[in-house]
Design an enzyme around this catalytic site. Structure first.
Site, PDB file in Angstrom:
ATOM      1  N   LYS A 228      13.325  59.741  77.706  1.00 42.03           N
ATOM      2  CA  LYS A 228      13.206  59.025  78.997  1.00 42.03           C
ATOM      3  C   LYS A 228      12.070  58.006  78.975  1.00 42.03           C
ATOM      4  O   LYS A 228      12.239  56.846  79.347  1.00 42.03           O
ATOM      5  CB  LYS A 228      12.958  60.023  80.153  1.00 42.03           C
ATOM      6  CG  LYS A 228      14.024  61.083  80.311  1.00 42.03           C
ATOM      7  CD  LYS A 228      13.740  62.004  81.470  1.00 42.03           C
ATOM      8  CE  LYS A 228      12.480  62.845  81.331  1.00 42.03           C
ATOM      9  NZ  LYS A 228      12.505  63.825  80.224  1.00 42.03           N
TER      10      LYS A 228
ATOM     11  N   ARG B  92      13.365  66.045  89.683  1.00 45.44           N
ATOM     12  CA  ARG B  92      13.476  67.124  88.701  1.00 45.44           C
ATOM     13  C   ARG B  92      13.976  68.409  89.348  1.00 45.44           C
ATOM     14  O   ARG B  92      13.988  69.452  88.717  1.00 45.44           O
ATOM     15  CB  ARG B  92      12.068  67.392  88.152  1.00 45.44           C
ATOM     16  CG  ARG B  92      11.897  67.184  86.678  1.00 45.44           C
ATOM     17  CD  ARG B  92      10.456  67.522  86.410  1.00 45.44           C
ATOM     18  NE  ARG B  92      10.137  67.582  85.030  1.00 45.44           N
ATOM     19  CZ  ARG B  92       9.756  66.533  84.313  1.00 45.44           C
ATOM     20  NH1 ARG B  92       9.704  65.343  84.851  1.00 45.44           N
ATOM     21  NH2 ARG B  92       9.419  66.707  83.060  1.00 45.44           N
TER      22      ARG B  92
ATOM     23  N   ARG C 290       0.123  65.690  72.955  1.00 45.66           N
ATOM     24  CA  ARG C 290       0.052  66.234  74.317  1.00 45.66           C
ATOM     25  C   ARG C 290      -0.080  67.756  74.281  1.00 45.66           C
ATOM     26  O   ARG C 290       0.572  68.412  73.494  1.00 45.66           O
ATOM     27  CB  ARG C 290       1.312  65.828  75.105  1.00 45.66           C
ATOM     28  CG  ARG C 290       1.163  64.492  75.801  1.00 45.66           C
ATOM     29  CD  ARG C 290       2.441  63.987  76.405  1.00 45.66           C
ATOM     30  NE  ARG C 290       3.206  64.963  77.179  1.00 45.66           N
ATOM     31  CZ  ARG C 290       4.352  64.683  77.785  1.00 45.66           C
ATOM     32  NH1 ARG C 290       4.855  63.469  77.742  1.00 45.66           N
ATOM     33  NH2 ARG C 290       4.993  65.604  78.464  1.00 45.66           N
TER      34      ARG C 290
ATOM     35  N   ARG D 252       9.107  74.484  79.008  1.00 46.85           N
ATOM     36  CA  ARG D 252       9.611  73.264  79.666  1.00 46.85           C
ATOM     37  C   ARG D 252      11.134  73.193  79.568  1.00 46.85           C
ATOM     38  O   ARG D 252      11.804  72.783  80.513  1.00 46.85           O
ATOM     39  CB  ARG D 252       8.961  72.021  79.038  1.00 46.85           C
ATOM     40  CG  ARG D 252       7.528  71.818  79.524  1.00 46.85           C
ATOM     41  CD  ARG D 252       6.725  70.952  78.596  1.00 46.85           C
ATOM     42  NE  ARG D 252       7.258  69.620  78.439  1.00 46.85           N
ATOM     43  CZ  ARG D 252       7.054  68.843  77.377  1.00 46.85           C
ATOM     44  NH1 ARG D 252       6.311  69.292  76.375  1.00 46.85           N
ATOM     45  NH2 ARG D 252       7.550  67.646  77.331  1.00 46.85           N
TER      46      ARG D 252
ATOM     47  N   ARG E   7       5.622  63.978  68.357  1.00 47.64           N
ATOM     48  CA  ARG E   7       5.225  62.951  69.332  1.00 47.64           C
ATOM     49  C   ARG E   7       3.717  62.742  69.342  1.00 47.64           C
ATOM     50  O   ARG E   7       2.928  63.674  69.251  1.00 47.64           O
ATOM     51  CB  ARG E   7       5.680  63.356  70.741  1.00 47.64           C
ATOM     52  CG  ARG E   7       5.162  62.371  71.786  1.00 47.64           C
ATOM     53  CD  ARG E   7       5.897  62.460  73.082  1.00 47.64           C
ATOM     54  NE  ARG E   7       5.780  63.750  73.733  1.00 47.64           N
ATOM     55  CZ  ARG E   7       6.413  64.059  74.849  1.00 47.64           C
ATOM     56  NH1 ARG E   7       7.207  63.182  75.419  1.00 47.64           N
ATOM     57  NH2 ARG E   7       6.264  65.251  75.384  1.00 47.64           N
TER      58      ARG E   7
HETATM   59  P1  AP5 Z   1       9.865  60.618  75.010  1.00 45.15           P
HETATM   60  O1  AP5 Z   1      10.361  59.259  75.322  1.00 45.15           O
HETATM   61  O2  AP5 Z   1       8.425  60.911  75.151  1.00 45.15           O
HETATM   62  O3  AP5 Z   1      10.761  61.710  75.791  1.00 45.15           O
HETATM   63  P2  AP5 Z   1      10.713  62.130  77.320  1.00 45.15           P
HETATM   64  O4  AP5 Z   1      12.128  62.375  77.733  1.00 45.15           O
HETATM   65  O5  AP5 Z   1       9.930  61.148  78.120  1.00 45.15           O
HETATM   66  O6  AP5 Z   1       9.976  63.512  77.147  1.00 45.15           O
HETATM   67  P3  AP5 Z   1       8.772  64.155  78.006  1.00 45.15           P
HETATM   68  O7  AP5 Z   1       8.291  65.319  77.193  1.00 45.15           O
HETATM   69  O8  AP5 Z   1       7.780  63.118  78.400  1.00 45.15           O
HETATM   70  O9  AP5 Z   1       9.537  64.651  79.197  1.00 45.15           O
HETATM   71  P4  AP5 Z   1       9.092  65.719  80.173  1.00 45.15           P
HETATM   72  O10 AP5 Z   1      10.192  65.570  81.126  1.00 45.15           O
HETATM   73  O11 AP5 Z   1       8.918  67.072  79.654  1.00 45.15           O
HETATM   74  O12 AP5 Z   1       7.590  65.313  80.526  1.00 45.15           O
HETATM   75  P5  AP5 Z   1       6.950  64.473  81.697  1.00 45.15           P
HETATM   76  O13 AP5 Z   1       5.867  63.652  81.139  1.00 45.15           O
HETATM   77  O14 AP5 Z   1       8.006  63.827  82.504  1.00 45.15           O
HETATM   78  O15 AP5 Z   1      10.336  60.939  73.501  1.00 45.15           O
HETATM   79  C1  AP5 Z   1       9.917  62.114  72.843  1.00 45.15           C
HETATM   80  C2  AP5 Z   1       9.607  61.808  71.355  1.00 45.15           C
HETATM   81  O16 AP5 Z   1      10.802  61.399  70.713  1.00 45.15           O
HETATM   82  C3  AP5 Z   1       8.609  60.667  71.129  1.00 45.15           C
HETATM   83  O17 AP5 Z   1       7.836  60.980  70.014  1.00 45.15           O
HETATM   84  C4  AP5 Z   1       9.492  59.436  70.855  1.00 45.15           C
HETATM   85  O18 AP5 Z   1       8.827  58.504  70.037  1.00 45.15           O
HETATM   86  C5  AP5 Z   1      10.680  60.089  70.161  1.00 45.15           C
HETATM   87  N1  AP5 Z   1      11.966  59.423  70.446  1.00 45.15           N
HETATM   88  C6  AP5 Z   1      12.455  59.052  71.659  1.00 45.15           C
HETATM   89  N2  AP5 Z   1      13.687  58.527  71.538  1.00 45.15           N
HETATM   90  C7  AP5 Z   1      13.996  58.585  70.204  1.00 45.15           C
HETATM   91  C8  AP5 Z   1      15.140  58.211  69.429  1.00 45.15           C
HETATM   92  N3  AP5 Z   1      16.223  57.677  69.990  1.00 45.15           N
HETATM   93  N4  AP5 Z   1      15.102  58.435  68.107  1.00 45.15           N
HETATM   94  C9  AP5 Z   1      14.032  58.992  67.499  1.00 45.15           C
HETATM   95  N5  AP5 Z   1      12.911  59.360  68.183  1.00 45.15           N
HETATM   96  C10 AP5 Z   1      12.904  59.163  69.506  1.00 45.15           C
HETATM   97  O19 AP5 Z   1       6.316  65.618  82.577  1.00 45.15           O
HETATM   98  C11 AP5 Z   1       5.204  66.378  82.120  1.00 45.15           C
HETATM   99  C12 AP5 Z   1       4.879  67.453  83.132  1.00 45.15           C
HETATM  100  O20 AP5 Z   1       4.520  66.849  84.402  1.00 45.15           O
HETATM  101  C13 AP5 Z   1       6.028  68.394  83.471  1.00 45.15           C
HETATM  102  O21 AP5 Z   1       6.133  69.455  82.541  1.00 45.15           O
HETATM  103  C14 AP5 Z   1       5.604  68.881  84.867  1.00 45.15           C
HETATM  104  O22 AP5 Z   1       4.573  69.831  84.779  1.00 45.15           O
HETATM  105  C15 AP5 Z   1       5.015  67.627  85.498  1.00 45.15           C
HETATM  106  N6  AP5 Z   1       6.027  66.840  86.211  1.00 45.15           N
HETATM  107  C16 AP5 Z   1       6.455  65.595  85.867  1.00 45.15           C
HETATM  108  N7  AP5 Z   1       7.388  65.171  86.735  1.00 45.15           N
HETATM  109  C17 AP5 Z   1       7.538  66.145  87.650  1.00 45.15           C
HETATM  110  C18 AP5 Z   1       8.376  66.304  88.790  1.00 45.15           C
HETATM  111  N8  AP5 Z   1       9.260  65.351  89.145  1.00 45.15           N
HETATM  112  N9  AP5 Z   1       8.274  67.444  89.512  1.00 45.15           N
HETATM  113  C19 AP5 Z   1       7.396  68.400  89.157  1.00 45.15           C
HETATM  114  N10 AP5 Z   1       6.590  68.342  88.081  1.00 45.15           N
HETATM  115  C20 AP5 Z   1       6.652  67.215  87.330  1.00 45.15           C
HETATM  116 MG    MG Z   2       8.087  61.232  79.174  1.00 42.28          MG
END
Ligand code: AP5
Ligand code: MG
Length: 207
Positions: free
Chosen positions: A13, A88, A153, A164, A122
């Site tokens: 994402k 989410r 992270r 997660r 990552r």
């Molecule tokens: P990346 O793009 O970082 O993936 P992502 O989907 O953004 O993964 P996240 O781990 O950031 O998602 P998340 O939903 O757990 O965390 P968030 O920060 O939203 O890609 C991942 C890796 O793959 C990278 O190394 C990238 O380079 C690689 N990659 C990507 N695409 C690729 C491809 N096509 N080919 C090869 N490699 C690739 O949330 C963190 C925390 O915040 C949550 O756990 C929660 O505690 C809180 N939080 C956030 N939003 C909410 C909400 N709405 N409600 C409640 N709590 C929330």
């Molecule tokens: Mg992310």
């Protein structure tokens, strides 16, 4: 255009939102980045959510909804935005529908094995929120965009990734049906290289 990016942790994402924001000239709104910034700056919110973030749980809906509501009211969102990591839960989606019109929800479909491989490699830049994978970095400690120091992270530890994924399956997965029922769901194959996935997203957006 008001776009939601849906998908499991590590589905890409953030990576896709960063590319889309350059192409479409609309901001990426990442709740995860907003929370991590508060954590880094040790704001009252940061201190309140520290344990939740580090253990892989979800920040309470009422806090998250208010933050997004305020952020989407800012002028740079007037012509559209890309929501990355919000909503989410069904409660968040229902709240969002009350204050915003959403054009589409793009679901990045990625298998579990790929997710674990992506998250274990990552690297994240706390200065510019850039996200990278060790396999594509010449130097895994320096941000290729701003020169900042890259980190792993805290929530990318194996135990927290599993938590997660569990939270995703129980609370976030039902959003696929939610947007499908409203005719807004677009599922995109999220496996393959970054450019291949990005092309698929652009193709569906142009249709
Ligand atoms: P990346 O793009 O970082 O993936 P992502 O989907 O953004 O993964 P996240 O781990 O950031 O998602 P998340 O939903 O757990 O965390 P968030 O920060 O939203 O890609 C991942 C890796 O793959 C990278 O190394 C990238 O380079 C690689 N990659 C990507 N695409 C690729 C491809 N096509 N080919 C090869 N490699 C690739 O949330 C963190 C925390 O915040 C949550 O756990 C929660 O505690 C809180 N939080 C956030 N939003 C909410 C909400 N709405 N409600 C409640 N709590 C929330
Ligand atoms: Mg992310």
């Amino acid at each position: 255009m008001n776009i939601i990016l849906l998908g499991a942790p590590g589905s890409g994402k953030g990576t896709m939102a960063q590319k889309l924001t350059g192409e479409l000239k609309i901001p990426q709104i990442s709740t995860g980045d907003i929370f991590r910034k508060n954590l880094k700056e040790e704001t009252p919110l940061g201190l309140q959510i520290k344990d939740i973030l580090n253990s892989g749980g979800l920040v309470p809906d009422e806090i998250t909804i208010q933050i997004v509501r305020d952020r989407l009211a800012e002028p740079d969102c007037a012509d559209g935005y890309i929501l990355d990591g919000f909503p989410r839960s069904i409660v968040q989606a229902e709240a969002l529908d009350k204050f915003q019109h959403i054009d589409c929800a793009i679901n990045l479909d990625v298998d579990k094995q790929t997710i674990v491989a992506r998250l274990s490699g990552r690297r994240f830049c706390p200065d510019c929120s850039g996200t990278f994978h060790v396999s594509s970095l010449a130097d895994a400690s320096v941000c290729p965009v701003c020169g900042g120091k890259l980190i792993t992270r805290k929530d990318d530890s194996e135990e927290t990734v599993l938590e997660r994924l569990r939270v995703y399956e129980s609370t976030t997965l039902p959003l696929i049906e939610y947007y499908e029922q409203r005719g807004k769901l677009i599922t995109v194959n999220g496996t393959g290289g970054v450019e291949a996935v990005y092309r698929r997203i652009l193709d569906v957006l142009h249709k």
